[in-house]
Design a protein around this motif. Sequence first.
Motif, mmCIF file in Angstrom:
data_model
loop_
_atom_site.group_PDB
_atom_site.id
_atom_site.type_symbol
_atom_site.label_atom_id
_atom_site.label_comp_id
_atom_site.label_asym_id
_atom_site.label_seq_id
_atom_site.Cartn_x
_atom_site.Cartn_y
_atom_site.Cartn_z
ATOM 1 N N TYR A 56 0.839 -1.201 0.000
ATOM 2 C CA TYR A 56 0.000 0.000 0.000
ATOM 3 C C TYR A 56 0.872 1.248 0.000
ATOM 4 C CZ TYR A 56 -3.193 3.492 2.132
ATOM 5 O OH TYR A 56 -3.920 4.624 2.440
ATOM 6 N N LEU A 60 0.716 4.615 -2.348
ATOM 7 C CA LEU A 60 0.297 5.870 -1.731
ATOM 8 C C LEU A 60 1.440 6.876 -1.659
ATOM 9 C CD1 LEU A 60 -1.903 7.514 -0.269
ATOM 10 C CD2 LEU A 60 -1.042 6.533 1.878
ATOM 11 N N ARG A 64 1.780 10.559 -3.392
ATOM 12 C CA ARG A 64 1.880 11.776 -2.588
ATOM 13 C C ARG A 64 3.149 12.571 -2.869
ATOM 14 N NH1 ARG A 64 -0.577 14.861 -0.637
ATOM 15 N NH2 ARG A 64 0.034 15.021 1.553
ATOM 16 N N TYR A 175 -6.551 15.929 3.975
ATOM 17 C CA TYR A 175 -6.209 14.537 4.252
ATOM 18 C C TYR A 175 -6.485 14.173 5.703
ATOM 19 C CZ TYR A 175 -4.072 14.033 -0.331
ATOM 20 O OH TYR A 175 -3.875 13.950 -1.691
ATOM 21 N N LEU A 216 -3.858 0.683 -5.064
ATOM 22 C CA LEU A 216 -3.880 0.872 -3.622
ATOM 23 C C LEU A 216 -4.352 -0.370 -2.895
ATOM 24 C CD1 LEU A 216 -5.438 4.448 -3.602
ATOM 25 C CD2 LEU A 216 -3.106 3.890 -2.878
ATOM 26 N N GLU A 265 -12.568 3.046 -5.796
ATOM 27 C CA GLU A 265 -11.326 3.739 -6.158
ATOM 28 C C GLU A 265 -10.983 3.389 -7.594
ATOM 29 O OE1 GLU A 265 -7.923 2.652 -6.526
ATOM 30 O OE2 GLU A 265 -7.655 0.880 -5.262
ATOM 31 N N TRP A 313 -8.266 6.944 -1.241
ATOM 32 C CA TRP A 313 -6.911 6.588 -0.828
ATOM 33 C C TRP A 313 -6.882 5.798 0.472
ATOM 34 C CZ3 TRP A 313 -4.131 8.949 3.417
ATOM 35 C CH2 TRP A 313 -4.824 9.974 4.077
#
Length: 351
Positions: A56, A60, A64, A175, A216, A265, A313
């Motif tokens: 993951y 992610l 980012r 977030y 993800l 997603e 996410w």
Amino acid sequence: MTSLLTAEIAEQPDVLARMLDAQLPRLAEWRTALRAGEIDGLLLVARGSSDNAARYAQYLWSLRTGLPVALATPSLHTVYGGKLNLRGKAVVALSQSGASPDVVAVLAAAREQGVPALAITNAPGSPLAEVATDVLDLAVGEERSVAATKTYTASVLAVALLGVALGDPAEEPGYVADLRGVPAAVAAAVELTTGVDQAAEVLTGPRRGVVVGRGLNLGTAHEAALKLTELTGSLMAPYSPADLMHGPVAALGPEVPVLTFAPDEPASASVLDLALEADRRGSPVLVVGPEHVVGGVRGTRVLLPAASATAAWLTPLTSVVPAQLLAQRVAEARGVDVDHPGGLTKVTRTT
């Protein structure tokens, strides 16, 4: 008598709420610890369920930061005596026990080279923590059942928190707002997911199968396969849709069920396409996700409730819960002691 596994699955919302209370105020601290904005890549090292949380992180953290995020190869250190140049990198090790020698060796090498060497662990006094430059304590409490549940979701949440710390600070409030909704969403997944018993009936007979997820939630597929394998004794192989189509799809058929994960997603579109192909080949198809995403799929549906909805996410935190529940049901149907399956022990020390 309630099993330890049942109790620990149910504990997850409270565990995650406590973790957010402890760690959200520390985002700036973790940003500094990882030298966000200064590094040119990240390296992850983990085994077992922790390795699935690391998958993951690969997605992610790259999303980012725009930086490459790789999984380490510990045998380079412990078997071949290799010396990797880690300059400019941050190294993050994930291990609930902090006791695996090969994971410790990689983090120790990072510290020796003067780069950030962060340990994510449930054992702040462990060998892994001792070699780390910083320790993110999961603070889950003792996990007594062999199959990791609350330590897994806590590790996934730790990855999510560090993903926020690694990114643009100006984006942090949005977030953080997403993160605050996680405990309630996971509670809904634990309490209100439907279709688990029907799916367990499909999986109780076969002794092999395939689990599919992407992006993800590739780590979710790997974690589901691990849970089903260790708890039920079935050999479940995890794949992305693309990897399954590149050859292994030939093994599909009436005796090979296909368990797919399609949360709300972007990567789920190709998972649903794969479900159609599996159905065409005669495999029993099971699909996990919210009804508005998976409602049109032929096969057995395990439906996440509307109350479990999260930002895209964060879907790995909720989509793994049905996998935990499903593995438990299949194991119980086969008469397995779910707290002590297959002669396994809680801590595995690999070199």
